[in-house]
Design a protein around this motif. Structure first.
Motif, PDB file in Angstrom:
ATOM      1  N   GLU A   1       0.902  -1.363   0.083  1.00 47.79           N
ATOM      2  CA  GLU A   1       0.032  -0.096   0.048  1.00 47.79           C
ATOM      3  C   GLU A   1       0.838   1.064  -0.348  1.00 47.79           C
ATOM      4  OE1 GLU A   1      -3.986  -1.266   2.514  1.00 47.79           O
ATOM      5  OE2 GLU A   1      -2.044  -0.975   3.571  1.00 47.79           O
ATOM      6  N   THR A   2       1.996   1.339   0.723  1.00 44.01           N
ATOM      7  CA  THR A   2       2.863   2.345   0.895  1.00 44.01           C
ATOM      8  C   THR A   2       3.551   2.573  -0.376  1.00 44.01           C
ATOM      9  OG1 THR A   2       3.371   1.763   3.186  1.00 44.01           O
ATOM     10  CG2 THR A   2       4.681   3.390   2.157  1.00 44.01           C
ATOM     11  N   LEU A   3       3.863   1.468  -1.300  1.00 41.56           N
ATOM     12  CA  LEU A   3       4.614   1.719  -2.491  1.00 41.56           C
ATOM     13  C   LEU A   3       3.495   2.325  -3.389  1.00 41.56           C
ATOM     14  CD1 LEU A   3       6.520  -1.516  -3.182  1.00 41.56           C
ATOM     15  CD2 LEU A   3       7.403   0.674  -2.379  1.00 41.56           C
ATOM     16  N   ARG A   4       2.188   1.967  -3.464  1.00 45.41           N
ATOM     17  CA  ARG A   4       1.275   2.337  -4.300  1.00 45.41           C
ATOM     18  C   ARG A   4       1.067   4.008  -4.112  1.00 45.41           C
ATOM     19  NH1 ARG A   4      -2.055  -1.490  -3.503  1.00 45.41           N
ATOM     20  NH2 ARG A   4      -3.382  -0.597  -2.081  1.00 45.41           N
ATOM     21  N   ILE A   5       0.966   4.307  -2.849  1.00 44.29           N
ATOM     22  CA  ILE A   5       1.016   5.864  -2.574  1.00 44.29           C
ATOM     23  C   ILE A   5       1.980   6.706  -2.772  1.00 44.29           C
ATOM     24  CG2 ILE A   5       0.498   7.543  -0.736  1.00 44.29           C
ATOM     25  CD1 ILE A   5      -0.649   5.391   0.850  1.00 44.29           C
ATOM     26  N   LEU A   6       3.324   6.048  -2.875  1.00 44.33           N
ATOM     27  CA  LEU A   6       4.516   6.824  -3.151  1.00 44.33           C
ATOM     28  C   LEU A   6       4.622   6.701  -4.880  1.00 44.33           C
ATOM     29  CD1 LEU A   6       7.295   5.054  -1.111  1.00 44.33           C
ATOM     30  CD2 LEU A   6       6.718   7.530  -1.374  1.00 44.33           C
ATOM     31  N   ARG A   7       4.216   5.858  -5.511  1.00 44.65           N
ATOM     32  CA  ARG A   7       4.084   5.881  -7.020  1.00 44.65           C
ATOM     33  C   ARG A   7       3.200   7.044  -7.494  1.00 44.65           C
ATOM     34  NH1 ARG A   7       3.735   0.091  -6.787  1.00 44.65           N
ATOM     35  NH2 ARG A   7       5.935  -0.906  -7.345  1.00 44.65           N
ATOM     36  N   ALA A   8       1.962   7.368  -6.822  1.00 43.06           N
ATOM     37  CA  ALA A   8       1.147   8.360  -7.289  1.00 43.06           C
ATOM     38  C   ALA A   8       1.628   9.654  -6.667  1.00 43.06           C
ATOM     39  CB  ALA A   8      -0.384   8.046  -6.842  1.00 43.06           C
ATOM     40  N   SER A   9       2.639   9.654  -5.972  1.00 41.49           N
ATOM     41  CA  SER A   9       3.113  11.260  -5.230  1.00 41.49           C
ATOM     42  C   SER A   9       3.943  11.749  -6.321  1.00 41.49           C
ATOM     43  CB  SER A   9       3.694  10.831  -3.978  1.00 41.49           C
ATOM     44  OG  SER A   9       5.049  10.346  -4.207  1.00 41.49           O
ATOM     45  N   GLU A  10       4.265  13.184  -6.002  1.00 39.13           N
ATOM     46  CA  GLU A  10       5.298  13.782  -6.385  1.00 39.13           C
ATOM     47  C   GLU A  10       6.159  14.301  -5.616  1.00 39.13           C
ATOM     48  OE1 GLU A  10       2.972  17.047  -8.418  1.00 39.13           O
ATOM     49  OE2 GLU A  10       2.246  15.829 -10.130  1.00 39.13           O
ATOM     50  N   VAL A  11       6.506  13.486  -4.732  1.00 43.57           N
ATOM     51  CA  VAL A  11       7.768  13.883  -3.695  1.00 43.57           C
ATOM     52  C   VAL A  11       8.924  13.192  -4.009  1.00 43.57           C
ATOM     53  CG1 VAL A  11       8.001  13.599  -1.181  1.00 43.57           C
ATOM     54  CG2 VAL A  11       5.612  14.043  -1.974  1.00 43.57           C
ATOM     55  N   THR A  12      10.070  13.748  -3.999  1.00 37.79           N
ATOM     56  CA  THR A  12      11.251  13.006  -3.880  1.00 37.79           C
ATOM     57  C   THR A  12      11.776  12.879  -2.506  1.00 37.79           C
ATOM     58  OG1 THR A  12      11.980  14.559  -5.596  1.00 37.79           O
ATOM     59  CG2 THR A  12      13.717  13.380  -4.721  1.00 37.79           C
ATOM     60  N   VAL A  13      12.091  11.454  -2.330  1.00 43.77           N
ATOM     61  CA  VAL A  13      12.275  11.117  -0.916  1.00 43.77           C
ATOM     62  C   VAL A  13      13.762  10.645  -0.913  1.00 43.77           C
ATOM     63  CG1 VAL A  13      11.504   9.294   0.974  1.00 43.77           C
ATOM     64  CG2 VAL A  13       9.843  10.100  -0.692  1.00 43.77           C
ATOM     65  N   TYR A  14      14.331  11.256   0.399  1.00 41.28           N
ATOM     66  CA  TYR A  14      15.832  10.688   0.585  1.00 41.28           C
ATOM     67  C   TYR A  14      15.705   9.948   1.867  1.00 41.28           C
ATOM     68  CZ  TYR A  14      17.276  14.063  -2.861  1.00 41.28           C
ATOM     69  OH  TYR A  14      17.479  14.818  -3.964  1.00 41.28           O
ATOM     70  N   PRO A  15      15.712   8.488   1.940  1.00 39.53           N
ATOM     71  CA  PRO A  15      15.919   8.146   3.236  1.00 39.53           C
ATOM     72  C   PRO A  15      17.098   7.907   3.955  1.00 39.53           C
ATOM     73  CG  PRO A  15      14.844   6.546   1.479  1.00 39.53           C
ATOM     74  CD  PRO A  15      15.507   7.920   0.729  1.00 39.53           C
ATOM     75  N   ILE A  16      17.158   8.122   5.179  1.00 36.46           N
ATOM     76  CA  ILE A  16      18.651   7.861   5.900  1.00 36.46           C
ATOM     77  C   ILE A  16      18.459   6.604   6.912  1.00 36.46           C
ATOM     78  CG2 ILE A  16      20.262   8.934   7.347  1.00 36.46           C
ATOM     79  CD1 ILE A  16      19.842  11.611   6.281  1.00 36.46           C
ATOM     80  N   GLY A  17      19.005   5.700   6.704  1.00 39.57           N
ATOM     81  CA  GLY A  17      18.720   4.379   7.370  1.00 39.57           C
ATOM     82  C   GLY A  17      20.078   4.156   8.254  1.00 39.57           C
ATOM     83  N   PHE A  18      19.875   4.436   9.686  1.00 40.25           N
ATOM     84  CA  PHE A  18      20.917   4.138  10.811  1.00 40.25           C
ATOM     85  C   PHE A  18      20.477   2.519  11.143  1.00 40.25           C
ATOM     86  CE2 PHE A  18      22.867   4.372  14.923  1.00 40.25           C
ATOM     87  CZ  PHE A  18      24.121   4.528  14.241  1.00 40.25           C
ATOM     88  N   LEU A  19      20.870   1.549  10.200  1.00 37.87           N
ATOM     89  CA  LEU A  19      20.268   0.557  10.637  1.00 37.87           C
ATOM     90  C   LEU A  19      21.044  -0.522  11.543  1.00 37.87           C
ATOM     91  CD1 LEU A  19      19.282  -0.375   6.980  1.00 37.87           C
ATOM     92  CD2 LEU A  19      18.121   0.645   8.904  1.00 37.87           C
ATOM     93  N   GLU A  20      20.767  -0.637  12.893  1.00 38.71           N
ATOM     94  CA  GLU A  20      21.581  -1.328  14.162  1.00 38.71           C
ATOM     95  C   GLU A  20      21.262  -2.774  13.918  1.00 38.71           C
ATOM     96  OE1 GLU A  20      20.358   0.893  17.550  1.00 38.71           O
ATOM     97  OE2 GLU A  20      22.346   1.649  17.515  1.00 38.71           O
ATOM     98  N   SER A  21      20.283  -3.395  13.144  1.00 36.95           N
ATOM     99  CA  SER A  21      20.003  -4.919  13.139  1.00 36.95           C
ATOM    100  C   SER A  21      20.980  -5.397  12.103  1.00 36.95           C
ATOM    101  CB  SER A  21      18.566  -4.990  12.580  1.00 36.95           C
ATOM    102  OG  SER A  21      18.472  -4.354  11.367  1.00 36.95           O
ATOM    103  N   ARG A  22      21.122  -6.787  12.343  1.00 39.65           N
ATOM    104  CA  ARG A  22      21.883  -7.646  11.488  1.00 39.65           C
ATOM    105  C   ARG A  22      21.299  -8.568  10.635  1.00 39.65           C
ATOM    106  NH1 ARG A  22      24.458  -3.978  12.496  1.00 39.65           N
ATOM    107  NH2 ARG A  22      26.278  -3.674  13.956  1.00 39.65           N
ATOM    108  N   GLY A  23      21.855  -9.095   9.795  1.00 46.33           N
ATOM    109  CA  GLY A  23      21.405 -10.325   8.984  1.00 46.33           C
ATOM    110  C   GLY A  23      20.377  -9.959   8.096  1.00 46.33           C
ATOM    111  N   SER A  24      19.245 -10.807   7.790  1.00 50.50           N
ATOM    112  CA  SER A  24      18.322 -10.969   6.843  1.00 50.50           C
ATOM    113  C   SER A  24      17.403  -9.555   7.051  1.00 50.50           C
ATOM    114  CB  SER A  24      17.625 -12.193   6.751  1.00 50.50           C
ATOM    115  OG  SER A  24      17.018 -12.325   8.198  1.00 50.50           O
ATOM    116  N   SER A  25      17.009  -9.179   8.281  1.00 44.86           N
ATOM    117  CA  SER A  25      16.176  -8.279   8.549  1.00 44.86           C
ATOM    118  C   SER A  25      16.898  -6.890   8.182  1.00 44.86           C
ATOM    119  CB  SER A  25      15.801  -8.194  10.149  1.00 44.86           C
ATOM    120  OG  SER A  25      17.077  -7.735  10.930  1.00 44.86           O
TER     121      SER A  25
END
Length: 208
Positions: A128-152
């Motif tokens: 659902e989130t992807l569908r809304i993003l496709r319809a938007s006119e917003v440029t998104v810059y994600p910054i991921g400080f990802l502390e988890s490991r492995g597959s997640s």
């Protein structure tokens, strides 16, 4: 080819109105890193003195959004500084709330998402989130400080990269919190270097 009929630089008097959004993760896992993250975010937003407004969306178990005019920047800073870290991560819901609020904005819409992990508590799904993003006119810059490991971690990273790819932004992954501020600076420089082109199609058939 097409003849260019409109051109606007990213900065200057002719620039298209700019709306800046910040999705800020305030979940419990952020508590230790929140002071440094807050300061970096405030300095980033302060590099846009001609932005029309700023939309701040804070997300944990719940999502809270507020829009601030340029003249209300001190209130925005106070809001960011005073938020406590608690709860889980509702990233998809936060994106949906922001995109709904940005629908009526005209001009360039840029959103920076700062999060330290994947979604754990949204009512909306990833599709659902992807569908809304496709319809938007917003440029998104994600910054991921990802502390988890492995597959997640791989799943979280691929999702943030997909958000950037869909919207024409760039996903960044700091290895340490010290890298956060230079990454915000890179995003600000990129936004200010962008330009807009426009043309009227020579094909009059209007058949898509």
């Amino acid at each position: 080819h097409q003849n260019v009929t409109y051109f606007s630089a990213g900065t200057g008097e002719e620039a298209i109105p700019l709306h800046v959004g910040l999705l800020f993760d305030t979940s419990e896992s952020m508590e230790r890193d929140l002071p440094l993250s807050r300061n970096a975010a405030i300095r980033f937003l302060n590099t846009f003195p001609k932005a029309i407004d700023f939309t701040l969306v804070e997300f944990a178990d719940e999502v809270h959004a507020a829009r601030f005019a340029q003249a209300e920047f001190p209130r925005l800073v106070e809001r960011i500084r005073n938020k406590r870290a608690k709860g889980r991560t509702s990233l998809y819901d936060a994106l949906s709330v922001y995109l709904g609020s940005a629908f009526d904005q005209t001009g360039r819409k840029v959103l920076v998402v700062y999060t330290d992990g994947g979604d754990t508590s949204s009512s909306r799904t990833w599709d659902e989130t992807l569908r809304i993003l496709r319809a938007s006119e917003v440029t998104v810059y994600p910054i991921g400080f990802l502390e988890s490991r492995g597959s997640s971690r791989l799943v979280q990273q691929s999702q943030l990269m997909e958000i950037a790819r869909l919207t024409g932004g760039r996903a960044l992954f700091p290895g340490t919190l010290k890298e956060l501020e230079p990454m915000y600076s890179r995003i600000a420089a990129e936004i200010q270097a962008q330009y807009t082109l426009g043309y009227v199609p020579t094909n009059t058939a209007r058949d898509g």
